[in-house]
Write a protein that holds these residues in place. Structure first.
Motif, PDB file in Angstrom:
ATOM      1  N   GLN A  96       0.830  -1.200   0.000  1.00  0.00           N
ATOM      2  CA  GLN A  96       0.000   0.000   0.000  1.00  0.00           C
ATOM      3  C   GLN A  96       0.869   1.255   0.000  1.00  0.00           C
TER       4      GLN A  96
ATOM      5  N   SER B   7      -3.536  -8.576 -10.815  1.00  0.00           N
ATOM      6  CA  SER B   7      -3.811  -7.144 -10.666  1.00  0.00           C
ATOM      7  C   SER B   7      -4.035  -6.484 -12.015  1.00  0.00           C
TER       8      SER B   7
ATOM      9  N   ASN C 170      -8.068  -3.500  -3.528  1.00  0.00           N
ATOM     10  CA  ASN C 170      -8.256  -2.419  -4.504  1.00  0.00           C
ATOM     11  C   ASN C 170      -7.565  -1.145  -4.036  1.00  0.00           C
TER      12      ASN C 170
ATOM     13  N   SER D 228       0.994  -1.760 -10.889  1.00  0.00           N
ATOM     14  CA  SER D 228       0.241  -2.934 -10.452  1.00  0.00           C
ATOM     15  C   SER D 228       1.166  -3.785  -9.596  1.00  0.00           C
TER      16      SER D 228
ATOM     17  N   ARG E 198      -3.503  -1.570  -8.584  1.00  0.00           N
ATOM     18  CA  ARG E 198      -4.047  -2.257  -7.411  1.00  0.00           C
ATOM     19  C   ARG E 198      -3.088  -3.335  -6.943  1.00  0.00           C
TER      20      ARG E 198
END
Length: 311
Positions: free
Chosen positions: A234, A287, A311, A259, A294
């Motif tokens: 993330q 992804s 997501n 991705s 994502r």
């Protein structure tokens, strides 16, 4: 420039004092007065060169040299033997054990300074070449060869305790279109900026980031479970988004995106490092299939696999 470190090993303190006086202005000097102490100091200090006395009580210089050369962490440290004048047999034996040179006692300061200087410079050049062999020239990250070798080492190490290991793979979305639109120099700058973002996101000293090839990158995260790996992934997404690199031909964003695929498992004896790369690669393409920009994740073991998308 950081001073090189020289380890002087001699059971006669007077010899250490003489050599230290010759070298201390140009090098950081540490010393040991026995063979065992020499091995302990070498492991702790990782010197750039060892000046090693042949004749010592207990573990002599020959055995110290043999143990240094048999230890993967110490084997590349150059060893110069210090021997009595005319001890030809000692010199030959030392060279056969992996020493690179010798200096005779009593010490001649000019000769000691010159030989130490030559071999320290040669080691610096060898280290530089070794670093180039495992470093990506464009980004300064580790290259694929180094990543794969390090991953294999980590799998073996963590298998002893059954700890978690996670691998992240990512690539830049619609990068061919970016190159076609903005040109290859802009593409190289984009790759360099994404590499810098990756470095900011993957922060622990034990973690490893690499350019895997082209616009693709990979990270090895030892002692990291799926939750921890997801947090890193993330952060990678956020760091890349914060670059705000325009991409008018992207189908998911007006800016550069990536991705990401993540694979996590507890290590166990016999598991192949290739399994992590394969699983992470599959999640990377998942992804892409699901719309890019994502994260997709897989938690696996030898018998089963759990997959999730973020997501």
């Amino acid at each position: 420039m950081t001073k090189a470190t020289i380890l002087i090993v001699d059971d006669e303190v007077s010899n250490i004092e003489i050599m230290n006086a010759v070298l201390e202005d140009d090098y950081d000097v540490c010393f040991a007065t026995s063979g065992q102490q020499a091995l302990d100091v070498a492991r702790a200090a990782q010197p750039d060169l060892v000046l090693l006395d042949v004749l010592m009580p207990g573990i002599d210089g020959f055995e110290v040299c043999r143990q240094l050369k048999s230890d993967p962490l110490l084997a590349d440290i150059p060893v110069i033997f210090t021997t009595g004048l005319g001890d030809t047999e000692d010199e030959m034996r030392g060279l056969s054990l992996g020493a690179i040179d010798y200096v005779t006692k009593p010490i001649q300061p000019a000769i000691l300074r010159a030989r130490v200087g030559n071999h320290v410079e040669l080691k610096r050049l060898r280290d530089q070449l070794a670093s180039m062999a495992v470093t990506d020239a464009l980004t300064g990250l580790n290259n694929r060869r180094y990543l794969e070798r390090s991953l294999q080492t980590e799998v073996g190490r963590l298998a002893r305790t059954g700890e978690w290991l996670s691998v992240i793979m990512l690539d830049i979305d619609f990068f061919k279109q970016f190159n076609d639109t903005y040109g290859h120099p802009a593409g190289d700058r984009c790759i360099t900026m994404v590499a810098a973002a990756l470095t900011r996101a993957v922060k622990r000293a034990s973690d490893l980031s690499a350019r895997y090839g082209g616009e693709e990158f990979a990270c090895v995260l030892p002692d990291t479970d799926p939750k921890g790996a997801e947090m890193v992934a993330q952060e990678i997404l956020l760091q890349v988004q914060s670059l705000n690199i325009p991409h008018e031909r992207s189908q998911v964003s007006p800016f550069i995106t990536v991705s990401i695929g993540v694979a996590s498992a507890r290590c166990s004896p016999g598991m192949s490092a290739e399994r992590w790369m394969s699983e992470a690669d599959q999640q990377l393409y998942a992804s892409k299939r699901q719309g890019r920009n994502r994260i997709s994740m897989a938690e696996f073991d030898c018998g089963e696999e759990q997959i999730s998308a973020v997501n």
